[in-house]
Design a protein around this motif. Structure first.
Motif, PDB file in Angstrom:
ATOM      1  N   VAL A  95      29.578  23.584-121.671  1.00  0.00           N
ATOM      2  CA  VAL A  95      29.815  22.982-122.690  1.00  0.00           C
ATOM      3  C   VAL A  95      31.426  22.863-122.955  1.00  0.00           C
ATOM      4  O   VAL A  95      31.947  23.879-123.296  1.00  0.00           O
ATOM      5  N   LYS A  96      32.659  21.643-122.612  1.00  0.00           N
ATOM      6  CA  LYS A  96      33.726  22.062-122.959  1.00  0.00           C
ATOM      7  C   LYS A  96      34.538  21.292-124.384  1.00  0.00           C
ATOM      8  O   LYS A  96      33.454  20.600-124.215  1.00  0.00           O
ATOM      9  N   GLU A 122      21.297  17.751-124.395  1.00  0.00           N
ATOM     10  CA  GLU A 122      22.324  17.071-123.672  1.00  0.00           C
ATOM     11  C   GLU A 122      23.573  15.247-124.412  1.00  0.00           C
ATOM     12  O   GLU A 122      24.502  15.711-124.724  1.00  0.00           O
ATOM     13  N   SER A 123      23.079  14.841-124.432  1.00  0.00           N
ATOM     14  CA  SER A 123      22.982  13.805-125.357  1.00  0.00           C
ATOM     15  C   SER A 123      23.488  14.368-126.876  1.00  0.00           C
ATOM     16  O   SER A 123      24.786  13.756-126.911  1.00  0.00           O
ATOM     17  N   ALA A 124      22.635  14.645-127.653  1.00  0.00           N
ATOM     18  CA  ALA A 124      23.250  15.278-128.876  1.00  0.00           C
ATOM     19  C   ALA A 124      24.771  15.883-128.610  1.00  0.00           C
ATOM     20  O   ALA A 124      25.444  15.661-129.806  1.00  0.00           O
ATOM     21  N   ILE A 125      24.871  17.171-127.648  1.00  0.00           N
ATOM     22  CA  ILE A 125      26.190  17.274-127.244  1.00  0.00           C
ATOM     23  C   ILE A 125      26.792  16.773-127.310  1.00  0.00           C
ATOM     24  O   ILE A 125      28.425  16.434-127.781  1.00  0.00           O
ATOM     25  N   ARG A 126      26.873  15.691-126.384  1.00  0.00           N
ATOM     26  CA  ARG A 126      28.193  14.244-125.911  1.00  0.00           C
ATOM     27  C   ARG A 126      28.242  13.963-127.018  1.00  0.00           C
ATOM     28  O   ARG A 126      29.293  13.611-127.284  1.00  0.00           O
ATOM     29  N   ALA A 127      26.910  13.773-128.009  1.00  0.00           N
ATOM     30  CA  ALA A 127      27.834  12.555-128.930  1.00  0.00           C
ATOM     31  C   ALA A 127      27.897  13.405-130.216  1.00  0.00           C
ATOM     32  O   ALA A 127      28.883  12.414-130.635  1.00  0.00           O
ATOM     33  N   GLU A 128      28.218  14.255-130.125  1.00  0.00           N
ATOM     34  CA  GLU A 128      28.954  15.124-131.415  1.00  0.00           C
ATOM     35  C   GLU A 128      30.636  15.038-130.452  1.00  0.00           C
ATOM     36  O   GLU A 128      31.256  15.358-131.242  1.00  0.00           O
ATOM     37  N   GLY A 129      30.964  14.619-129.389  1.00  0.00           N
ATOM     38  CA  GLY A 129      32.511  14.860-128.352  1.00  0.00           C
ATOM     39  C   GLY A 129      32.314  15.704-127.961  1.00  0.00           C
ATOM     40  O   GLY A 129      33.722  15.605-127.600  1.00  0.00           O
ATOM     41  N   TYR A 130      31.457  16.824-127.459  1.00  0.00           N
ATOM     42  CA  TYR A 130      32.364  17.553-126.218  1.00  0.00           C
ATOM     43  C   TYR A 130      31.323  16.916-124.801  1.00  0.00           C
ATOM     44  O   TYR A 130      30.191  16.675-124.646  1.00  0.00           O
ATOM     45  N   GLU A 131      31.764  17.841-123.507  1.00  0.00           N
ATOM     46  CA  GLU A 131      31.926  17.278-122.396  1.00  0.00           C
ATOM     47  C   GLU A 131      30.309  18.389-121.859  1.00  0.00           C
ATOM     48  O   GLU A 131      30.754  19.171-122.026  1.00  0.00           O
ATOM     49  N   VAL A 132      29.432  18.348-121.232  1.00  0.00           N
ATOM     50  CA  VAL A 132      28.538  18.708-121.091  1.00  0.00           C
ATOM     51  C   VAL A 132      29.099  19.049-119.278  1.00  0.00           C
ATOM     52  O   VAL A 132      28.462  17.780-118.673  1.00  0.00           O
ATOM     53  N   ALA A 133      29.666  19.560-119.162  1.00  0.00           N
ATOM     54  CA  ALA A 133      30.162  20.043-117.319  1.00  0.00           C
ATOM     55  C   ALA A 133      28.819  20.233-116.619  1.00  0.00           C
ATOM     56  O   ALA A 133      29.148  20.352-115.119  1.00  0.00           O
ATOM     57  N   ALA A 134      28.077  20.773-117.070  1.00  0.00           N
ATOM     58  CA  ALA A 134      26.803  21.372-115.912  1.00  0.00           C
ATOM     59  C   ALA A 134      25.537  22.165-117.407  1.00  0.00           C
ATOM     60  O   ALA A 134      25.866  23.027-118.602  1.00  0.00           O
ATOM     61  N   ILE A 135      24.217  21.684-116.261  1.00  0.00           N
ATOM     62  CA  ILE A 135      23.281  22.036-117.161  1.00  0.00           C
ATOM     63  C   ILE A 135      22.349  23.458-115.612  1.00  0.00           C
ATOM     64  O   ILE A 135      22.257  22.134-114.866  1.00  0.00           O
ATOM     65  N   GLU A 136      22.055  24.343-115.983  1.00  0.00           N
ATOM     66  CA  GLU A 136      21.818  25.322-115.624  1.00  0.00           C
ATOM     67  C   GLU A 136      19.986  25.850-115.327  1.00  0.00           C
ATOM     68  O   GLU A 136      19.779  25.637-117.221  1.00  0.00           O
TER      69      GLU A 136
END
Lengths: 65, 65
Positions: free
Chosen positions: B5-6, B51-65
């Motif tokens: 998460v960037k 992922e959606s929740a984190i993006r909605a908060e304004g952060y970039e999800v660069a990868a999910i492992e």
């Protein structure tokens, strides 16, 4: 008064500093320019109180003008 | 799951991401390592929701492992 406040890295930090200043100077107008590390407080002359509140929030007050 | 998460720049950001994940996965354990841009979520397999929740908060999800 204008303060140089270091350590404000994001919008949450701006909000935290805003709240901290408002706690000690509820009627003040607080303008935060994060990119310039600058906090302008109008309507309060309690520089020591404002500085203490910002420091207590975890930010460095590098100067007060 | 582990997410890269960037944009988490401070402790407030950590808290915001923590809250966002907890909203969609209330029972999950969420560990945030800001220096590594890493968020570990245990107890949920809803990767898309997290992922959606984190993006909605304004952060970039660069990868999910």
């Amino acid at each position: 008064m204008e303060l140089i406040v270091k350590g404000m890295t994001c919008g949450h930090c701006e909000a935290a500093v805003q709240r901290a200043v408002k706690r000690v100077a509820p009627k003040a107008e607080v303008i935060i320019e994060r990119a310039r590390a600058r906090v302008t407080v109008s309507g309060s002359d309690d520089a020591k109180g404002v500085e203490s509140a910002i420091r207590a929030e975890g930010y460095e007050v590098a100067a007060i003008e």
